[in-house]
Scaffold this active site. Structure first.
Site, PDB file in Angstrom:
ATOM      1  N   ARG A 111     -12.572 -13.508  12.844  1.00  0.00           N
ATOM      2  CA  ARG A 111     -11.631 -12.659  12.859  1.00  0.00           C
ATOM      3  C   ARG A 111     -12.106 -11.505  13.899  1.00  0.00           C
ATOM      4  O   ARG A 111     -13.041 -11.037  13.921  1.00  0.00           O
ATOM      5  CB  ARG A 111     -11.145 -11.805  11.581  1.00  0.00           C
ATOM      6  CG  ARG A 111     -10.877 -13.016  10.739  1.00  0.00           C
ATOM      7  CD  ARG A 111      -9.522 -13.715  10.896  1.00  0.00           C
ATOM      8  NE  ARG A 111      -8.346 -13.112  11.135  1.00  0.00           N
ATOM      9  CZ  ARG A 111      -7.032 -13.262  11.172  1.00  0.00           C
ATOM     10  NH1 ARG A 111      -6.882 -14.579  10.875  1.00  0.00           N
ATOM     11  NH2 ARG A 111      -6.165 -12.418  11.424  1.00  0.00           N
ATOM     12  N   VAL A 112     -10.999 -11.043  14.731  1.00  0.00           N
ATOM     13  CA  VAL A 112     -11.303  -9.866  15.328  1.00  0.00           C
ATOM     14  C   VAL A 112     -10.408  -8.524  14.893  1.00  0.00           C
ATOM     15  O   VAL A 112     -10.328  -7.639  15.620  1.00  0.00           O
ATOM     16  CB  VAL A 112     -11.062  -9.933  16.953  1.00  0.00           C
ATOM     17  CG1 VAL A 112     -11.909 -11.019  17.411  1.00  0.00           C
ATOM     18  CG2 VAL A 112      -9.692 -10.561  17.166  1.00  0.00           C
ATOM     19  N   ASP A 113      -9.627  -8.810  13.759  1.00  0.00           N
ATOM     20  CA  ASP A 113      -8.948  -7.668  13.189  1.00  0.00           C
ATOM     21  C   ASP A 113      -9.526  -7.183  12.132  1.00  0.00           C
ATOM     22  O   ASP A 113     -10.712  -7.396  11.797  1.00  0.00           O
ATOM     23  CB  ASP A 113      -7.471  -8.023  13.176  1.00  0.00           C
ATOM     24  CG  ASP A 113      -7.412  -9.492  11.937  1.00  0.00           C
ATOM     25  OD1 ASP A 113      -8.477  -9.692  11.570  1.00  0.00           O
ATOM     26  OD2 ASP A 113      -6.505 -10.055  12.069  1.00  0.00           O
ATOM     27  N   ASP A 114      -8.818  -6.700  11.263  1.00  0.00           N
ATOM     28  CA  ASP A 114      -9.357  -5.861  10.109  1.00  0.00           C
ATOM     29  C   ASP A 114      -9.259  -6.851   9.045  1.00  0.00           C
ATOM     30  O   ASP A 114      -9.176  -6.471   7.567  1.00  0.00           O
ATOM     31  CB  ASP A 114      -8.505  -4.668   9.714  1.00  0.00           C
ATOM     32  CG  ASP A 114      -8.969  -3.566  10.666  1.00  0.00           C
ATOM     33  OD1 ASP A 114      -9.935  -3.565  11.402  1.00  0.00           O
ATOM     34  OD2 ASP A 114      -8.133  -2.501  10.735  1.00  0.00           O
ATOM     35  N   VAL A 115      -9.457  -8.209   9.238  1.00  0.00           N
ATOM     36  CA  VAL A 115      -9.375  -9.068   8.127  1.00  0.00           C
ATOM     37  C   VAL A 115     -10.789  -9.533   7.859  1.00  0.00           C
ATOM     38  O   VAL A 115     -11.336  -9.985   8.675  1.00  0.00           O
ATOM     39  CB  VAL A 115      -8.359 -10.222   8.467  1.00  0.00           C
ATOM     40  CG1 VAL A 115      -8.562 -11.359   7.262  1.00  0.00           C
ATOM     41  CG2 VAL A 115      -6.936  -9.776   8.406  1.00  0.00           C
TER      42      VAL A 115
END
Ligand code: WTA
Length: 836
Positions: A704-708
């Site tokens: 993941r590259v997001d806040d997940v």
């Protein structure tokens, strides 16, 4: 014992404390949860492009067990001299080459490089040279491009480190590539549905050039009460570009069908009423049952009749909070039969999480069970549901009916708390219903289900799937990715509380008339051989699980596996997170006896079905790569400006056009759907994942590259955990990041600032973890609480997560520039408090 009730495991397995933090996947820049800074996060989306700025995406550094190189070069020599290397699922495999190649775990296999003659590489691979007769189309080898000798391509150092596209992230991504090809043997390929790259290329080409014809032909194999509308030869409409108006996707609109009819009645009417549809294996060995397609249809009909009797109609939501009993998929199918929208909530979520989901979708009925045993642990589901229903009532929504399955093996009816007038025993109302239930014909675009998933805010997203496209796509992907052959027994270890249990335990296999195994328990109970005992018991041909389960079992050694024959196994599958080459190798070699191809399927709750996946028999596999896009899927890797990258590259994984099971919206929040998935890169669906495409066009997911955070294949929003932590009265602020975890893939690392004057203590640490368990569920419990007198923030108050990730990963010497921090001194404090 850590509860790891994950997407593909249904219960707890043993997890060690992390031996060492080895880097973190993912990147983001956003503020954590703070009481001081204005309360909980999650009251609104974090800025959609926050992950694009100041982000670092550092993936795992070397797994010590996979990085040896000396034996790797020996192997190179031996394989190069033999000229041809095939895995043993190729009859022409050279056993000596293979045993050399696949030496014991931790002794250089990963580093092995092979000279591979062009004769065995069916993929036409050329270095991409845009503008010079492009060899790649969307990163896949273009038909007609000439074949090259892969020797030169593959004999490079295989575990190489590659800078991501400079614009893709401020950090770097390490891609663990294992350039070893495994190809199915001739016998396997001869009988495979997709038996060659040429066949794949031909079908893929048609699927993207003329998706309407391609998918119509497949859809015609299902029962449609009324055929879909065709407008100008089109069976689908879509807008994936926010600049051109609202995002909209429709497939087979105007067509009337029913997914339950197609999954059950169709097979019964074809004379398969007495074939086993589902083997159910209880938590306790020896406690099992099997149901035929006829039985399943009867059960589903009874439940659907009951739901109708209490007023559930087409379009109404029904929440299902059940353990992995036969009744769980039955309940889903019963909803589908009457056009009701099911929303399964994983029975590992806490009362708070369940209440939140109930308040969002407002179900008429909740279906549950009084309890379940997972391994040796009893879970009282009824008290969780009671608590959730009470909370929902306090917040203004009352559920009228709660149907409770009396799970006598787990607990006694007399010991179950009861609310008169609302609670009804399943066994008191379902068996008396008629086994005939009229099918509700629904439009292909009518909603089938809602499934909540974590996002980058505290509020979960209600992913909504519609009926027709989802049906066609899940059935087709199941068939091809597992090369399913009629009569085979298929076991998916997922819980129906997650998307995998929807698409590949229930709908995909049943639509194909496959026999599925539904397992209530956990892979390590009563011992680490349980899975293989079950494989032998039911002669499982296709086994689908998650890397976290593979790693957990791998730690127990080969013995529990080898004790069982496993000779029925033909294809293995993996899902949920990138599978590290060491686990791949063990799965392939030990579990599959070097005979079974591994389908590493990349997809998401949002995509409904497989997006990038091998088709065993179609092309050689590379351990750790999900290989190539499924029919109709047009992936694009883009840089931070949304520019599509071609050929070998790293960046953000997007999709250019709709596929039939594209999710249609986020329930009740279409703007969030557009902002989260379509606004970051205009014209594309953005997956939230990083991706590398290698020289041969193979796709390697990098996380993941997001806040997940992806914990054991579960998506957990860091904001959700932060929000839960600051609910504790003594927690002033929290920032949560992921870090590499030996078994879970990623673990949860929480930096916590206490309110002024409060002392750190072990008790407080436990209380904080308990807070997260009760607010979200045990699977979201932080692995590490790091006391933080202050958090590294920019002058504008934004937390620099890049720094927190480096501290969590113990990469102190790679902190980078800290001069832009409001108070650079906090970093030293944090380093000092590490492990305290
Ligand atoms: C990750 C689960 C690498 C990815 C089906 C994705 C994977 C998220 C793979 C979706 C895979 C899933 N290789 N990563 N084979 N499969 N993922 O919605 O980060 O629970 O975005 O769906 O899991 O998780 P979800």
């Amino acid at each position: 014992m850590t509860t790891l009730s994950c997407g593909v495991l249904s219960g707890p397995i043993c997890c060690p404390a992390p031996s060492s933090a080895r880097g973190v996947r993912g990147a983001a820049g956003s503020s954590g949860a703070s009481k001081r800074s204005g309360g909980r996060p999650g009251n609104g989306e974090r800025e959609p492009s926050s992950f694009l700025s100041a982000s670092s995406a550092s993936a795992s550094a070397s797994d010590s067990s996979t990085s040896s190189s000396s034996s790797g070069s020996d192997i190179t020599a031996s394989c190069s001299s033999s000229g041809v290397f095939r895995g043993r699922f190729g009859a022409r495999a050279s056993p000596s080459a293979l045993s050399g190649a696949a030496g014991r775990v931790g002794r250089g296999w990963t580093g092995a490089t092979f000279g591979i003659s062009r004769a065995i590489c069916p993929l036409r691979c050329m270095a991409p040279t845009p503008g010079t007769g492009a060899a790649f189309t969307n990163g896949r080898p273009a038909a007609g491009s000439s074949q090259v000798d892969l020797t030169s391509v593959l004999s490079v150092d295989t575990r190489y480190k590659t800078e991501t596209h400079a614009a893709a992230s401020a950090g770097e991504q390490v891609v663990e590539e294992t350039q070893v090809l495994f190809e199915a043997n001739e016998e396997f390929r001869k009988n495979a549905l997709v038996s060659s790259t040429e066949k794949y290329e031909e079908m893929y080409k048609q699927s993207v050039e003329d998706p309407d014809t391609f998918w119509s032909e497949i859809a015609s194999q299902f029962h449609w009460e009324k055929k879909w509308d065709v407008t100008d030869g089109k069976v689908h409409t879509e807008n994936f570009d926010v600049r051109k108006g609202p995002i909209k996707v429709e497939w087979f609109k105007g067509g009337k069908t029913n997914i339950c009819y197609n999954a059950l009645d169709r097979h019964v009417e074809a004379g398969r009423a007495n074939d086993v549809a589902m083997f159910w294996e209880g938590n306790e060995p020896g406690y099992d049952s099997s149901v035929t397609f006829g039985n399943l249809l009867d059960l589903v009909s009874q439940v659907s009749n009951y739901l109708r009797s209490v007023g559930v109609k087409k379009g109404d939501a029904v929440v299902i909070y059940m353990p992995m009993l036969v009744e769980l998929p039955v309940a889903m199918l019963a909803c589908a039969r009457i056009g009701a929208i099911h929303s399964v909530v994983f029975a590992g979520f806490s009362a708070d999480s369940l209440a939140q989901r109930i308040l969002d979708c407002k179900p008429k009925v909740v279906l549950t069970a009084n309890g379940v045993m997972r391994g040796t642990k009893f879970i009282n589901l009824k008290t969780i549901v009671d608590d959730a229903l009470k909370q929902a009532k306090q917040e203004g929504y009352t559920v009228e009916t709660s149907v409770v399955f009396a799970n006598e093996v787990a607990t006694k009816k007399e010991e179950t708390a009861w609310v008169e007038g609302r609670d009804i025993w399943w066994q008191d109302v379902i068996p008396s219903q008629s086994t005939k239930s009229e099918v509700e014909w629904v439009d292909a675009e009518d909603p089938l289900f809602l499934l909540y998933t974590s996002g980058s805010t505290g509020k979960p997203k209600g992913v909504l799937h519609s009926t027709g496209g989802y049906m066609v796509y899940t059935a087709t992907t199941f068939k091809h990715a597992f090369d399913y052959r009629p009569g085979e027994v298929y076991w998916c270890t997922a819980d129906c509380g997650w998307i995998t249990g929807h698409s590949y335990l229930t709908y995909g296999p049943l639509l194909n008339g496959a026999t599925v195994v539904n397992f209530e328990g956990v892979p390590t109970y009563p011992d680490a051989g349980r899975c293989w005992e079950i494989v032998d018991k039911y002669n499982v041909n296709i086994f689908y699980t998650a890397p976290t389960a593979i790693r957990a079992l791998m730690r127990e050694g080969d013995k529990p596996v080898k004790k069982h024959s496993r000779k029925s196994l033909r294809v293995l599958g993996s899902v949920g997170e990138p599978i590290n080459p060491a686990a791949w190798k063990w799965y392939y070699e030990v579990v599959g006896d070097s005979r079974c191809p591994i389908s590493d399927t990349w997809w998401q709750t949002e995509t409904g079905g497989f997006m990038i996946t091998p088709m065993p028999g179609g092309w050689p596999l590379k351990p750790g790569s999900a290989t190539f896009p499924f029919f109709g899927v047009q992936p694009a890797i883009v840089d931070e400006n949304g520019k599509e990258l071609h050929g070998e590259c790293s960046g953000y994984l997007c999709v250019k056009a709709s596929w039939p099971s594209t999710f249609r919206t986020l329930f009740g929040d279409h703007p969030r759907y557009e902002t989260t998935y379509f606004a970051p890169f205009k014209g594309f669906y953005f997956s939230g994942d990083g991706c590398h495409r290698d020289k041969d066009g193979y796709y390697w997911l990098t996380g993941r590259v997001d806040d997940v955070i992806n914990v054991s294949g579960h998506r957990i929003g860091s904001a959700e955990v932060e929000s839960a932590l600051v609910h504790h009265p003594l927690c002033a602020e929290a920032a949560v990041v992921g870090y590499d975890h030996e078994v879970k893939g990623q673990g949860i690392y929480a930096f916590v600032t206490l309110v002024e004057g409060v002392e750190y203590s072990d008790k407080l640490r436990k209380d904080l973890i308990a807070k997260v368990r009760s607010q979200i569920g045990p699977f979201a419990a932080p692995d590490i609480i790091h006391w933080a007198p202050g958090l590294p923030k920019t002058r504008s108050g934004k937390i620099m997560r890049r720094i927190l990730r480096k501290i969590a990963a113990n990469q102190i010497d790679e902190l980078g520039d800290v001069s832009t921090l409001a108070d650079p001194g906090v970093v030293e404090q944090l380093i000092e408090l590490r492990d305290k």
